[in-house]
Design a protein around this motif. Structure first.
Motif, PDB file in Angstrom:
ATOM      1  N   ALA A  48       0.874  -1.181   0.000  1.00  0.00           N
ATOM      2  CA  ALA A  48       0.000   0.000   0.000  1.00  0.00           C
ATOM      3  C   ALA A  48       0.904   1.221   0.000  1.00  0.00           C
ATOM      4  CB  ALA A  48      -0.913  -0.002   1.211  1.00  0.00           C
ATOM      5  N   PRO A  49       1.243   1.730  -1.172  1.00  0.00           N
ATOM      6  CA  PRO A  49       2.251   2.795  -1.235  1.00  0.00           C
ATOM      7  C   PRO A  49       1.744   4.092  -0.607  1.00  0.00           C
ATOM      8  CG  PRO A  49       1.149   2.550  -3.343  1.00  0.00           C
ATOM      9  CD  PRO A  49       0.634   1.448  -2.464  1.00  0.00           C
ATOM     10  N   PRO A  50       2.635   4.849   0.000  1.00  0.00           N
ATOM     11  CA  PRO A  50       2.228   6.169   0.502  1.00  0.00           C
ATOM     12  C   PRO A  50       1.986   7.112  -0.663  1.00  0.00           C
ATOM     13  CG  PRO A  50       4.588   5.899   0.708  1.00  0.00           C
ATOM     14  CD  PRO A  50       4.063   4.582   0.221  1.00  0.00           C
ATOM     15  N   ALA A  51       1.319   8.208  -0.374  1.00  0.00           N
ATOM     16  CA  ALA A  51       1.102   9.214  -1.418  1.00  0.00           C
ATOM     17  C   ALA A  51       2.444   9.795  -1.858  1.00  0.00           C
ATOM     18  CB  ALA A  51       0.195  10.318  -0.873  1.00  0.00           C
ATOM     19  N   LEU A  52       2.498  10.220  -3.113  1.00  0.00           N
ATOM     20  CA  LEU A  52       3.728  10.813  -3.628  1.00  0.00           C
ATOM     21  C   LEU A  52       4.092  12.058  -2.823  1.00  0.00           C
ATOM     22  CD1 LEU A  52       3.051  10.507  -7.459  1.00  0.00           C
ATOM     23  CD2 LEU A  52       4.448   9.023  -6.024  1.00  0.00           C
ATOM     24  N   GLY A  53       5.398  12.230  -2.599  1.00  0.00           N
ATOM     25  CA  GLY A  53       5.829  13.320  -1.735  1.00  0.00           C
ATOM     26  C   GLY A  53       6.966  14.121  -2.333  1.00  0.00           C
ATOM     27  N   SER A  54       7.839  14.602  -1.458  1.00  0.00           N
ATOM     28  CA  SER A  54       8.884  15.552  -1.865  1.00  0.00           C
ATOM     29  C   SER A  54       9.886  14.934  -2.843  1.00  0.00           C
ATOM     30  CB  SER A  54       9.618  16.057  -0.630  1.00  0.00           C
ATOM     31  OG  SER A  54      10.230  14.991   0.070  1.00  0.00           O
ATOM     32  N   LEU A  78       6.409  24.742  -0.701  1.00  0.00           N
ATOM     33  CA  LEU A  78       5.166  24.106  -0.303  1.00  0.00           C
ATOM     34  C   LEU A  78       4.563  23.517  -1.581  1.00  0.00           C
ATOM     35  CD1 LEU A  78       3.805  23.916   2.506  1.00  0.00           C
ATOM     36  CD2 LEU A  78       2.166  25.643   1.711  1.00  0.00           C
ATOM     37  N   VAL A  79       4.160  22.246  -1.512  1.00  0.00           N
ATOM     38  CA  VAL A  79       3.807  21.520  -2.730  1.00  0.00           C
ATOM     39  C   VAL A  79       2.480  20.793  -2.550  1.00  0.00           C
ATOM     40  CG1 VAL A  79       4.592  19.793  -4.415  1.00  0.00           C
ATOM     41  CG2 VAL A  79       6.271  21.124  -3.124  1.00  0.00           C
ATOM     42  N   ARG A  80       1.708  20.697  -3.618  1.00  0.00           N
ATOM     43  CA  ARG A  80       0.592  19.755  -3.731  1.00  0.00           C
ATOM     44  C   ARG A  80       0.764  19.009  -5.044  1.00  0.00           C
ATOM     45  NH1 ARG A  80      -3.819  20.353  -0.151  1.00  0.00           N
ATOM     46  NH2 ARG A  80      -4.483  18.353  -0.999  1.00  0.00           N
ATOM     47  N   MET A  81       0.509  17.715  -5.018  1.00  0.00           N
ATOM     48  CA  MET A  81       0.547  16.913  -6.222  1.00  0.00           C
ATOM     49  C   MET A  81      -0.847  16.950  -6.848  1.00  0.00           C
ATOM     50  SD  MET A  81       3.706  15.886  -6.259  1.00  0.00           S
ATOM     51  CE  MET A  81       3.794  14.539  -7.452  1.00  0.00           C
ATOM     52  N   ALA A  82      -0.908  17.351  -8.105  1.00  0.00           N
ATOM     53  CA  ALA A  82      -2.194  17.499  -8.797  1.00  0.00           C
ATOM     54  C   ALA A  82      -2.463  16.272  -9.660  1.00  0.00           C
ATOM     55  CB  ALA A  82      -2.179  18.753  -9.660  1.00  0.00           C
ATOM     56  N   LEU A  83      -3.719  15.821  -9.629  1.00  0.00           N
ATOM     57  CA  LEU A  83      -4.107  14.609 -10.353  1.00  0.00           C
ATOM     58  C   LEU A  83      -4.986  14.940 -11.543  1.00  0.00           C
ATOM     59  CD1 LEU A  83      -5.184  11.918  -7.733  1.00  0.00           C
ATOM     60  CD2 LEU A  83      -3.040  12.107  -8.941  1.00  0.00           C
ATOM     61  N   ASN A  84      -4.779  14.207 -12.628  1.00  0.00           N
ATOM     62  CA  ASN A  84      -5.759  14.183 -13.702  1.00  0.00           C
ATOM     63  C   ASN A  84      -6.673  12.977 -13.562  1.00  0.00           C
ATOM     64  OD1 ASN A  84      -5.294  16.477 -15.373  1.00  0.00           O
ATOM     65  ND2 ASN A  84      -3.350  15.567 -15.987  1.00  0.00           N
ATOM     66  N   CYS A  85      -6.061  11.829 -13.297  1.00  0.00           N
ATOM     67  CA  CYS A  85      -6.821  10.583 -13.201  1.00  0.00           C
ATOM     68  C   CYS A  85      -6.380   9.760 -12.011  1.00  0.00           C
ATOM     69  CB  CYS A  85      -6.649   9.787 -14.498  1.00  0.00           C
ATOM     70  SG  CYS A  85      -7.315   8.100 -14.421  1.00  0.00           S
TER      71      CYS A  85
END
Length: 247
Positions: free
Chosen positions: A99-105, A170-177
């Protein structure tokens, strides 16, 4: 893999997909809007597994009756299924064990900013400070040159990333799908930032527009800055990805 094993694998994969869809685990893989499709896929897999078992039972009864009437010279010779079918076990193991963690830095600093010019700049809501999405602020600051921000204080949440020189973002990862196509949107932090920042730690910052900007070393995209007045650590949100730019 015989038919019973195929049915068992299908059932377990369906159950794992249903579990992921019924909990927040699915948010690590796909955008929130795909939850109904994920649940439907899990149900289809489970129904298919049960239908496979029913078909197998009926086929055995038919073969048993035919064998008895033919005096024991039946046609029930076992057929060997291709071994490649065992590859169906791999997604099951991935769902259960990994169960991979969310993408990060790490991913953010190796991928260029995905910030794009917004179609418009709606009026800021009332309040002080104004709660604002990171992508929204970055678009207003980078392409609107802060005209819609003025001297209003904004409050933004994201995770911390540091470049090789130690500059905090400061970062947010943006999703398309799904997580596979996630791309970062970054803003630089200046002003009264905490003396010690840990990559991937979630931070809520309050500050005002800064005309300072830089270029992303990966793709040359614009990275605007925020002049921080206060900052505090916060827990990671339920959905760590930003989907605001494609809703």
């Amino acid at each position: 893999m015989n038919r019973q094993a195929q049915a068992a694998v299908l059932f377990l994969v369906g159950a794992a997909v249903l579990h992921a869809g019924a909990t927040d685990l699915y948010l690590r893989y796909v955008k929130a809007g795909l939850r109904p499709l994920l649940l439907a896929a899990g149900v289809v897999l489970i129904v298919t597994a049960l239908a496979t078992v029913g078909y197998e039972v009926r086929e055995r009864r038919t073969a048993s009756g035919t064998s008895g009437s033919a005096g024991g010279d039946g046609h029930a010779h076992p057929h060997r299924e291709p071994r490649i079918s065992w590859l169906l076990v791999l997604p099951l193991l991935a769902l259960i064990l990994v169960a991979p963690p969310a993408l990060g830095s790490y991913s953010a600093m190796r991928t260029g900013t995905a910030l794009q010019a917004p179609f418009g700049y709606p009026a800021l809501p009332a309040g002080d400070p104004v709660p604002l999405g990171l992508v929204d602020y970055a678009g207003r600051a980078a392409y609107g040159h802060g005209h819609t921000l003025g001297d209003r204080r904004v409050r933004i949440t994201g995770f911390v990333a540091l470049d090789h020189a130690g500059t905090p973002y400061l970062v947010r990862m943006a999703l398309n799908c799904c997580a596979a196509d996630a791309q970062p949107v970054k803003i630089g932090l200046s002003g009264r930032i905490p003396p010690v920042l840990q990559p991937d730690a979630w931070l809520e910052v309050t500050g005002t527009y800064s005309g300072r900007r830089t270029k992303d070393p990966v793709n040359g995209g614009i990275i605007p800055f925020l002049d921080v007045s206060t900052a505090r650590p916060v827990p990671a949100p339920r959905d760590p990805y930003d989907e605001s730019w494609n809703n």
